[in-house]
Design a protein around this motif. Structure first.
Motif, PDB file in Angstrom:
ATOM      1  N   VAL A   1      54.876  26.014  94.537  1.00  0.00           N
ATOM      2  CA  VAL A   1      55.417  27.119  93.739  1.00  0.00           C
ATOM      3  C   VAL A   1      54.481  28.324  93.710  1.00  0.00           C
ATOM      4  CG1 VAL A   1      56.682  25.496  92.290  1.00  0.00           C
ATOM      5  CG2 VAL A   1      54.440  26.310  91.552  1.00  0.00           C
ATOM      6  N   LEU A   2      53.350  28.246  94.402  1.00  0.00           N
ATOM      7  CA  LEU A   2      52.375  29.333  94.350  1.00  0.00           C
ATOM      8  C   LEU A   2      52.598  30.346  95.464  1.00  0.00           C
ATOM      9  CD1 LEU A   2      49.026  27.461  93.541  1.00  0.00           C
ATOM     10  CD2 LEU A   2      50.688  28.485  91.965  1.00  0.00           C
ATOM     11  N   ALA A   3      52.118  31.555  95.235  1.00  0.00           N
ATOM     12  CA  ALA A   3      52.058  32.605  96.250  1.00  0.00           C
ATOM     13  C   ALA A   3      50.595  32.821  96.614  1.00  0.00           C
ATOM     14  CB  ALA A   3      52.685  33.897  95.722  1.00  0.00           C
ATOM     15  N   ASN A   4      50.347  33.674  97.599  1.00  0.00           N
ATOM     16  CA  ASN A   4      48.964  33.996  97.935  1.00  0.00           C
ATOM     17  C   ASN A   4      48.252  34.550  96.705  1.00  0.00           C
ATOM     18  OD1 ASN A   4      49.699  33.250 100.469  1.00  0.00           O
ATOM     19  ND2 ASN A   4      49.142  35.173 101.464  1.00  0.00           N
ATOM     20  N   SER A   5      46.985  34.176  96.544  1.00  0.00           N
ATOM     21  CA  SER A   5      46.237  34.493  95.330  1.00  0.00           C
ATOM     22  C   SER A   5      44.818  34.904  95.679  1.00  0.00           C
ATOM     23  CB  SER A   5      46.230  33.268  94.396  1.00  0.00           C
ATOM     24  OG  SER A   5      47.550  32.836  94.112  1.00  0.00           O
ATOM     25  N   ASP A   6      44.047  35.320  94.658  1.00  0.00           N
ATOM     26  CA  ASP A   6      42.691  35.822  94.864  1.00  0.00           C
ATOM     27  C   ASP A   6      41.654  34.885  94.261  1.00  0.00           C
ATOM     28  OD1 ASP A   6      43.365  38.050  96.283  1.00  0.00           O
ATOM     29  OD2 ASP A   6      43.058  39.478  94.653  1.00  0.00           O
ATOM     30  N   PHE A   7      40.464  34.894  94.885  1.00  0.00           N
ATOM     31  CA  PHE A   7      39.300  34.189  94.355  1.00  0.00           C
ATOM     32  C   PHE A   7      38.111  35.127  94.418  1.00  0.00           C
ATOM     33  CE2 PHE A   7      35.435  31.650  95.234  1.00  0.00           C
ATOM     34  CZ  PHE A   7      35.375  30.940  94.036  1.00  0.00           C
ATOM     35  N   ALA A   8      37.427  35.330  93.286  1.00  0.00           N
ATOM     36  CA  ALA A   8      36.261  36.217  93.204  1.00  0.00           C
ATOM     37  C   ALA A   8      35.052  35.408  92.759  1.00  0.00           C
ATOM     38  CB  ALA A   8      36.515  37.355  92.218  1.00  0.00           C
ATOM     39  N   SER A   9      33.902  35.640  93.402  1.00  0.00           N
ATOM     40  CA  SER A   9      32.709  34.825  93.140  1.00  0.00           C
ATOM     41  C   SER A   9      31.534  35.614  92.583  1.00  0.00           C
ATOM     42  CB  SER A   9      32.279  34.104  94.421  1.00  0.00           C
ATOM     43  OG  SER A   9      32.025  35.029  95.469  1.00  0.00           O
ATOM     44  N   GLY A  10      31.737  36.877  92.219  1.00  0.00           N
ATOM     45  CA  GLY A  10      30.643  37.638  91.637  1.00  0.00           C
ATOM     46  C   GLY A  10      30.948  39.117  91.571  1.00  0.00           C
ATOM     47  N   ALA A  11      30.294  39.829  90.638  1.00  0.00           N
ATOM     48  CA  ALA A  11      30.489  41.273  90.466  1.00  0.00           C
ATOM     49  C   ALA A  11      31.975  41.605  90.429  1.00  0.00           C
ATOM     50  CB  ALA A  11      29.766  42.052  91.576  1.00  0.00           C
ATOM     51  N   PHE A  12      32.710  40.947  89.529  1.00  0.00           N
ATOM     52  CA  PHE A  12      34.152  41.071  89.483  1.00  0.00           C
ATOM     53  C   PHE A  12      34.604  42.484  89.140  1.00  0.00           C
ATOM     54  CE2 PHE A  12      33.054  37.068  87.007  1.00  0.00           C
ATOM     55  CZ  PHE A  12      32.873  36.298  88.148  1.00  0.00           C
ATOM     56  N   ALA A  13      35.864  42.774  89.483  1.00  0.00           N
ATOM     57  CA  ALA A  13      36.496  43.999  89.030  1.00  0.00           C
ATOM     58  C   ALA A  13      36.600  43.976  87.510  1.00  0.00           C
ATOM     59  CB  ALA A  13      37.883  44.138  89.659  1.00  0.00           C
ATOM     60  N   ALA A  14      36.744  45.154  86.911  1.00  0.00           N
ATOM     61  CA  ALA A  14      36.662  45.282  85.454  1.00  0.00           C
ATOM     62  C   ALA A  14      37.770  44.532  84.726  1.00  0.00           C
ATOM     63  CB  ALA A  14      36.689  46.759  85.058  1.00  0.00           C
ATOM     64  N   GLU A  15      38.872  44.210  85.386  1.00  0.00           N
ATOM     65  CA  GLU A  15      39.977  43.546  84.692  1.00  0.00           C
ATOM     66  C   GLU A  15      39.699  42.070  84.412  1.00  0.00           C
ATOM     67  OE1 GLU A  15      43.403  42.817  87.767  1.00  0.00           O
ATOM     68  OE2 GLU A  15      42.182  44.548  88.393  1.00  0.00           O
ATOM     69  N   TYR A  16      38.659  41.489  85.051  1.00  0.00           N
ATOM     70  CA  TYR A  16      38.338  40.086  84.843  1.00  0.00           C
ATOM     71  C   TYR A  16      37.198  39.975  83.830  1.00  0.00           C
ATOM     72  CZ  TYR A  16      40.952  39.730  89.210  1.00  0.00           C
ATOM     73  OH  TYR A  16      41.920  39.824  90.177  1.00  0.00           O
ATOM     74  N   GLY A  17      37.531  39.497  82.640  1.00  0.00           N
ATOM     75  CA  GLY A  17      36.533  39.348  81.592  1.00  0.00           C
ATOM     76  C   GLY A  17      36.414  37.913  81.138  1.00  0.00           C
ATOM     77  N   ASN A  18      35.451  37.665  80.263  1.00  0.00           N
ATOM     78  CA  ASN A  18      35.196  36.331  79.736  1.00  0.00           C
ATOM     79  C   ASN A  18      34.928  35.346  80.869  1.00  0.00           C
ATOM     80  OD1 ASN A  18      34.846  34.461  77.651  1.00  0.00           O
ATOM     81  ND2 ASN A  18      36.996  33.832  77.704  1.00  0.00           N
ATOM     82  N   ALA A  19      34.116  35.754  81.834  1.00  0.00           N
ATOM     83  CA  ALA A  19      33.750  34.915  82.982  1.00  0.00           C
ATOM     84  C   ALA A  19      32.405  35.374  83.504  1.00  0.00           C
ATOM     85  CB  ALA A  19      34.800  34.999  84.080  1.00  0.00           C
ATOM     86  N   THR A  20      31.561  34.417  83.911  1.00  0.00           N
ATOM     87  CA  THR A  20      30.252  34.740  84.462  1.00  0.00           C
ATOM     88  C   THR A  20      30.020  34.127  85.832  1.00  0.00           C
ATOM     89  OG1 THR A  20      29.315  32.840  83.279  1.00  0.00           O
ATOM     90  CG2 THR A  20      29.145  34.997  82.202  1.00  0.00           C
ATOM     91  N   SER A  21      30.924  33.282  86.294  1.00  0.00           N
ATOM     92  CA  SER A  21      30.717  32.551  87.543  1.00  0.00           C
ATOM     93  C   SER A  21      31.713  32.944  88.618  1.00  0.00           C
ATOM     94  CB  SER A  21      30.802  31.041  87.275  1.00  0.00           C
ATOM     95  OG  SER A  21      30.806  30.312  88.474  1.00  0.00           O
ATOM     96  N   ALA A  22      33.014  32.752  88.352  1.00  0.00           N
ATOM     97  CA  ALA A  22      34.056  33.008  89.345  1.00  0.00           C
ATOM     98  C   ALA A  22      35.369  33.235  88.630  1.00  0.00           C
ATOM     99  CB  ALA A  22      34.165  31.843  90.333  1.00  0.00           C
ATOM    100  N   ALA A  23      36.349  33.767  89.371  1.00  0.00           N
ATOM    101  CA  ALA A  23      37.670  34.020  88.801  1.00  0.00           C
ATOM    102  C   ALA A  23      38.738  33.658  89.822  1.00  0.00           C
ATOM    103  CB  ALA A  23      37.810  35.484  88.384  1.00  0.00           C
ATOM    104  N   PHE A  24      39.688  32.816  89.392  1.00  0.00           N
ATOM    105  CA  PHE A  24      40.900  32.540  90.166  1.00  0.00           C
ATOM    106  C   PHE A  24      42.025  33.386  89.580  1.00  0.00           C
ATOM    107  CE2 PHE A  24      38.608  28.600  91.097  1.00  0.00           C
ATOM    108  CZ  PHE A  24      38.920  28.385  92.432  1.00  0.00           C
ATOM    109  N   ASP A  25      42.601  34.260  90.395  1.00  0.00           N
ATOM    110  CA  ASP A  25      43.737  35.078  89.982  1.00  0.00           C
ATOM    111  C   ASP A  25      44.959  34.542  90.729  1.00  0.00           C
ATOM    112  OD1 ASP A  25      45.453  36.987  89.069  1.00  0.00           O
ATOM    113  OD2 ASP A  25      44.284  38.710  89.730  1.00  0.00           O
TER     114      ASP A  25
END
Length: 796
Positions: free
Chosen positions: A222-246
């Motif tokens: 049920v998923l579509a292509n998605s993003d993974f960020a591992s540092g110096a995130f864009a400003a929209e990703y908060g409350n995280a210090t390690s990585a972000a799965f969007d």
């Protein structure tokens, strides 16, 4: 306590069942439709008049997008088509990593980037250049991942987190769970976002303060292509210090009803999608799964000695387009339980001390939300999201005495619910400039109880007892400017306030990219990031001498860090990319022991699944650093093969209240991954495919505090020498996985068979060390050994 799973027998039975299915080749070429929507990447507005063609088709198969940005390419030959999209004023796009089967229409959502100058066509893979994120405001340390990769890569098992462990700088926490360590950071710092909503850990058998579990609730069907960020995130990703799965969910097919049935080691599942009413644009999609071992156990067939994992989950999305935007309702939910019953034969306790106890463990999670996207004008969209999320973790440990009496030793019931609301404004100022701004409000509701057996009380004593609420407010703004054809500037600001203890953070973020000659670029990104700690740390109670308790951690600060990343990117050939990143992270205001010298630090939180309580009497005066170099050499899927080679060398250190610099628990020092695969078309029309993939990984071991044998024997329980924390490293970790698959296209349906073997060389990797009370010695716990799994999927 170990669960011994006789997976080979189950897998062989399933594989034999698959082999009984008939017909290997097709006599005629099969076709299917490709449909989709083209949007402006900056404004998210549909693009009218874009020309879409199938490259190499004869006669040419093509279409033009309508007033809603939609297109349809009919009767495209099944296989690996290449689709090209072009329009004056936009960079042309070529999608060359597509999979078109006979049973399902391929529905694409294609973002186009506006031209700031006249340029040659840019080759991109799977909707966008695969080494770059869908979110173009992410300047460094980010990439996209596709559903095809999660299903095709050896060792990923359709799990986004396990897939990410193949990326540079990412190390799997252990084989039994999908927690990930990114650049030496604790799994605690990972953010999960689904359809724009921040969600709890989307895994079965998760735990409080963790970001993973044994089996992902997220279903790749049920998923579509998605993003993974591992540092110096864009400003929209908060409350995280390690990585972000969007993570994004795809929309159901709004023209044709389609179905998927699948059986594998992870579960029996069924999915359906289609239009609510023929001829209308609204669609639905739903998928349900129940654990394979749990279902077999329910009918009296057991493949397990020990606890039987019983879990189920459901995913759904409904989409309602309208004239000036769209509204969608989405959700995922999962529940899981397992019961390890202790052995009554006391002669077994010496060999396996865990057999002297009963352990019940389970977790629940759910997310349901509504997204409304409104097109305000030709350059601006507003997205409003409202959601409710919830998670519950429960654990009970009962010990068995020599007289076979049962005494409760530990009990936890941790419930966290959240009401979530956000508003995001996207506006395209010009072809060179865009702005994104948003606000996120979360109201948390807590009901947490954690207690342990206290010998002095001859009963249970509370460590955490809290029923209350707290608010988290976040806001951000981002701006991108493209100066000519060589420079791209991203600047942003994120702000966060946690009302439970009134702690705030203002976080500037930014990145610069310079395009060198010869398809080479140089980028630099920096940003300040923070995260609230697991609530049980804030609510941890300390027992005073007078018998009362106080919350000594209530005023702890946020976990804070500064990220700096320098990146070099070289597109050597059309489908071959080399990328190198050098990074440095400084962490401060870290929770450490108050009042006495100690090696304790919150930066090691998450090293053990049992970290549901957290230490007491902390103060925010600790520090830590992470630094390293990452190299990625990637051959994108082309000419029926691909490979991904990553190498990471890093160092992760911290200081506790004793002032001694130590290795964090996650400082494995290095991580190397080699992933490769090939597809072999077979049959008369070459539309059936043999799929081969393998992955090998090598990492250093985690660091621990050694067990003090003399003190442990004297105390009759495990005692570690915390003065030597971070001085003993477990043995290095090596593992090789393989996958063999076969995809068969028929006129009315598509079948796919898969056979995976995890740890094909049966390497004994140490998971942890513990003190065996019965034997009085140190005992190693090992990761998963040779482990085969089979899968069968049919779509129609």
């Amino acid at each position: 306590m170990k669960t011994k799973i006789y997976a080979s027998g189950l897998s062989i039975i399933m594989a034999l069942c698959m082999m009984l299915l008939s017909n290997y080749a097709n006599g005629q070429a099969l076709t299917q439709n490709i449909r989709g929507t083209v949007i402006d990447n900056a404004s998210q507005i549909p693009v009218i008049g874009a020309i879409v063609i199938v490259v190499g088709s004869n006669p040419i198969i093509g279409a033009t997008t309508d007033v809603d940005g939609n297109f349809k390419l009919a009767n495209v030959t099944v296989g690996r088509p290449v689709v090209q999209i072009s329009l004056i004023g936009y960079n042309p796009v070529k999608l060359s990593n597509l999979v078109l089967t006979s049973s399902k229409e391929l529905v694409l959502n294609i973002p186009l980037e506006a031209n700031t100058y006249v340029s040659k066509e840019v080759e991109i893979v799977a909707k966008i250049d695969k080494d770059k994120p869908l979110n173009e405001l992410s300047g460094v340390s980010a990439r996209t991942f596709s559903v095809d990769e999660a299903q095709r890569y050896a060792g990923s098992f359709g799990d986004p987190a396990r897939l990410a462990s193949s990326f540079a700088g990412v190390v799997a926490g252990n084989d039994q769970r999908n927690d990930i360590v990114v650049r030496g950071n604790s799994p605690l710092g990972v953010l999960w976002r689904l359809e724009g909503v921040d969600i709890p850990s989307p895994s079965h058998y998760s735990g409080s303060g963790t970001s993973g579990g044994a089996v992902s609730v997220l279903n790749t069907n049920v998923l579509a292509n998605s993003d993974f960020a591992s540092g110096a995130f864009a400003a929209e990703y908060g409350n995280a210090t390690s990585a972000a799965f969007d993570v994004k969910m795809r929309n159901g097919n709004n023209e044709k009803r389609e179905y998927t049935a699948q059986v594998g080691f992870n579960g029996f599942e069924f999915g359906a999608e289609g239009p609510f009413k023929k001829g209308k644009k609204a669609s639905y999609m739903i998928n349900y799964r129940y654990s394979t071992l749990g279902l077999f156990d329910a009918v009296g067939i057991s493949f397990v000695k020990g606890g039987v994992p019983k879990y189920q989950d459901i995913s759904m999305k409904m989409n309602f387009p309208h004239k000036k935007g769209m509204t969608s309702i989405f959700g995922i939910a999962g529940t899981s339980d397992i019961f390890f019953k202790g052995e009554k034969d006391s002669t077994l306790w010496k060999e396996s001390p865990d057999e002297q106890q009963d352990l019940k463990n389970g977790s629940d999670m759910a997310v349901v939300g509504i997204n409304h996207v409104q097109f305000l004008n030709s350059n601006t969209t507003l997205k409003i999201s409202v959601a409710g999320t919830g998670s519950k973790f429960r654990t009970t440990v009962d010990s068995i005495t020599p007289n076979y009496n049962v005494i409760q030793q530990f009990k936890s019931r941790i419930t966290e619910q959240k009401l979530f609301g956000s508003a995001v404004l996207n506006t395209k100022i010009s072809n060179r400039s865009q702005i994104r701004a948003g606000i996120i409000a979360s109201r948390y509701f807590y009901n947490n109880e954690v207690s342990i057996y206290d010998r002095s009380l001859s009963g249970m004593r509370n460590l955490v007892a809290f029923n209350g609420d707290g608010d988290l407010l976040q806001g951000y703004g981002q701006w991108q400017y493209k100066a000519g054809k060589k420079w791209i500037f991203n600047a942003g600001l994120h702000a966060l306030h946690f009302y439970l203890n009134n702690k705030s953070s203002v976080e500037p973020r930014g990145s610069i990219k310079y395009q060198l000659s010869g398809n080479k670029s140089l980028s630099f990104g920096a940003g300040r990031h923070s995260r609230i700690l697991p609530v049980n740390i804030y609510l941890r109670e300390t027992l005073l001498a007078n018998g009362t308790s106080i919350q000594t951690n209530r005023n702890l600060d946020l976990l804070r860090s500064n990220h700096y990343v320098l990146a070099y990117d070289w597109l050597i050939k059309e489908n071959l990319r080399l990328k190198t990143e050098v990074y440095y992270q400084e962490q401060y205001n870290v929770g450490i022991q108050q009042g006495r010298p100690s090696s304790l630090s919150v930066l090691n939180y998450g090293a053990n699944f049992g970290d549901v309580i957290g230490p007491d009497s902390l103060e925010s005066k600790g520090k830590g650093t992470n630094k390293g170099v990452e190299i990625t050499l990637e051959k994108f899927f082309n000419k029926n093969y691909y490979f991904l080679l990553t190498a990471s060398v890093f160092d992760s250190k911290y200081k506790g209240s004793d002032g001694i610099e130590r290795n964090t628990a996650f400082n494995s020092k290095y991580a190397f991954n080699l992933l490769a695969g090939k597809e072999i078309p077979v049959g008369k029309t070459k539309q059936n495919v043999i799929i081969l993939s393998f992955r090998t990984v090598a990492t250093g071991g985690n660091w621990i505090a050694p067990i003090d044998l003399d003190a442990s024997r004297a105390a009759g329980t495990e005692v570690r020498d915390e003065t030597k924390a971070g001085t003993v490293q477990l043995k290095a970790y090596y593992r090789t996985d393989i996958r063999i698959g076969f995809r068969k296209n028929k006129k009315k349906f598509t079948e796919e068979y898969g056979f995976d073997i995890q740890n094909v060389l049966n390497r004994e990797n140490i998971f942890s060390q513990l003190y065996n009370v019965s034997s009085g010695n140190v005992q190693n716990n090992y990761q998963v050994g040779f482990f085969p799994m089979a899968l069968y999927r049919i779509t129609f």
